[in-house]
Design a protein around this motif. Structure first.
Motif, short mmCIF file in Angstrom:
data_model
loop_
_atom_site.label_atom_id
_atom_site.label_comp_id
_atom_site.label_asym_id
_atom_site.label_seq_id
_atom_site.Cartn_x
_atom_site.Cartn_y
_atom_site.Cartn_z
N LEU A 1 0.83 -1.19 0.00
CA LEU A 1 0.00 0.00 0.00
C LEU A 1 0.87 1.25 0.00
O LEU A 1 1.97 1.25 0.57
CB LEU A 1 -0.91 0.02 1.24
CG LEU A 1 -2.00 -1.05 1.31
CD1 LEU A 1 -2.70 -0.97 2.65
CD2 LEU A 1 -2.98 -0.87 0.17
N PRO A 2 0.42 2.32 -0.60
CA PRO A 2 1.18 3.58 -0.53
C PRO A 2 1.34 4.03 0.91
O PRO A 2 0.51 3.72 1.77
CB PRO A 2 0.31 4.55 -1.34
CG PRO A 2 -0.54 3.69 -2.20
CD PRO A 2 -0.79 2.43 -1.43
N ASP A 3 2.41 4.76 1.16
CA ASP A 3 2.69 5.21 2.53
C ASP A 3 1.54 6.05 3.09
O ASP A 3 1.19 5.94 4.27
CB ASP A 3 3.98 6.03 2.55
CG ASP A 3 5.20 5.16 2.27
OD1 ASP A 3 5.09 3.93 2.42
OD2 ASP A 3 6.25 5.71 1.89
N THR A 10 -2.42 2.95 10.47
CA THR A 10 -1.44 2.39 11.41
C THR A 10 -0.87 3.49 12.27
O THR A 10 -0.80 4.65 11.86
CB THR A 10 -0.29 1.68 10.67
OG1 THR A 10 0.36 2.62 9.80
CG2 THR A 10 -0.80 0.51 9.85
N SER A 11 -0.48 3.13 13.48
CA SER A 11 0.12 4.09 14.40
C SER A 11 1.63 4.00 14.32
O SER A 11 2.20 3.10 13.67
CB SER A 11 -0.34 3.81 15.83
OG SER A 11 0.16 2.55 16.27
N ALA A 12 2.30 4.91 15.02
CA ALA A 12 3.77 4.90 15.02
C ALA A 12 4.34 3.64 15.66
O ALA A 12 5.44 3.20 15.33
CB ALA A 12 4.28 6.15 15.73
N ALA A 17 -5.58 0.62 13.01
CA ALA A 17 -6.86 1.26 13.31
C ALA A 17 -8.00 0.29 13.03
O ALA A 17 -7.97 -0.44 12.03
CB ALA A 17 -7.04 2.52 12.47
N LEU A 18 -8.96 0.27 13.92
CA LEU A 18 -10.11 -0.61 13.76
C LEU A 18 -11.34 0.25 13.51
O LEU A 18 -11.70 1.08 14.33
CB LEU A 18 -10.31 -1.47 15.01
CG LEU A 18 -11.47 -2.46 14.98
CD1 LEU A 18 -11.26 -3.49 13.89
CD2 LEU A 18 -11.63 -3.13 16.34
#
Length: 221
Positions: A1-3, A10-12, A17-18
């Motif tokens: 997937l692209p950044d 997504t977190s650091a 994420a849901l």
């Protein structure tokens, strides 16, 4: 997937994420509250469109209630300044309350829901209803309890019906909020018109607040 896409979900620390979708129609206030409460039991910091909409609805409902109280207070002050009579002012406000209560009953019978758009109609209707009612006690002082309220009632009907028709056209709007606003305004306008034109004169007659003008005028020779 692209950044850019991956970073959105997504977190650091590498967590994902849901995203949860409600099973009920969250446009309904009760369903919205149940959904938000269920999400906050899992995570008090949960966010998203339902959360912001729920909090915004609560703030707007509080604001509309405050606006309605302020409108009633200012209208009462203006009535006192114009009519210069506490009893007549109270009767005008009583007729307004009768019209609004009847409108609520009619809307409930027609199964018209109360939404944020309909709350917006409350302070508007307070001003519009008093705009029609204020002429009736003046007519009572000028002899309406003797000669009747016919001409004043006709004038009130003629001036109030365009408002009813104007807002009533919103009942055919595609937007759900505008459609409900049109329904509420049309019903409330008619109910307040009936209260101003027929209930208020009856109140004034029963209270006898036009007796100062019941003596026929003196005709000079």
């Amino acid at each position: 997937l692209p950044d850019a896409v991956r970073d959105t979900f997504t977190s650091a620390s590498g967590g994902y994420a849901l995203m949860m979708h409600p099973a009920e129609d969250v446009w309904e206030a009760a369903a919205m509250d149940r959904y938000v409460e269920a999400m906050r039991r899992v995570d008090p910091r949960v966010t998203g469109v339902p959360i912001t909409v729920s909090e915004s609805m609560k703030l707007m409902e509080h604001s509309f209630a405050t606006q309605a109280l302020l409108a009633t207070g200012l209208v009462t002050l203006l009535l006192l300044l114009d009519l210069r009579s506490v009893p007549r002012t109270m009767l005008v406000l009583a007729s307004l309350a009768v019209g609004m209560l009847v409108a609520v009953g009619v809307l409930a019978t027609l199964d018209v829901p109360f939404t944020l758009a309909t709350f917006f109609a409350i302070p508007v209707m307070i001003g519009l209803a008093v705009d029609s009612s204020i002429h009736v006690p003046h007519r009572a002082v000028d002899g309406g309890l003797v000669s009747g309220f016919g001409s004043t009632r006709r004038a009130v009907v003629v001036t109030a019906l365009p408002t009813t028709i104007g807002f009533g056209t919103l009942m055919w709007a595609e937007h759900r909020g505008l459609r409900s606003l049109g329904q509420v305004m049309a019903v409330a306008s008619l109910c307040c018109l009936a209260s101003s034109g027929w209930v208020l004169p009856a109140m004034l007659r029963v209270a006898g607040l036009g007796r100062l003008a019941t003596r026929p005028p003196t005709i000079a020779a």
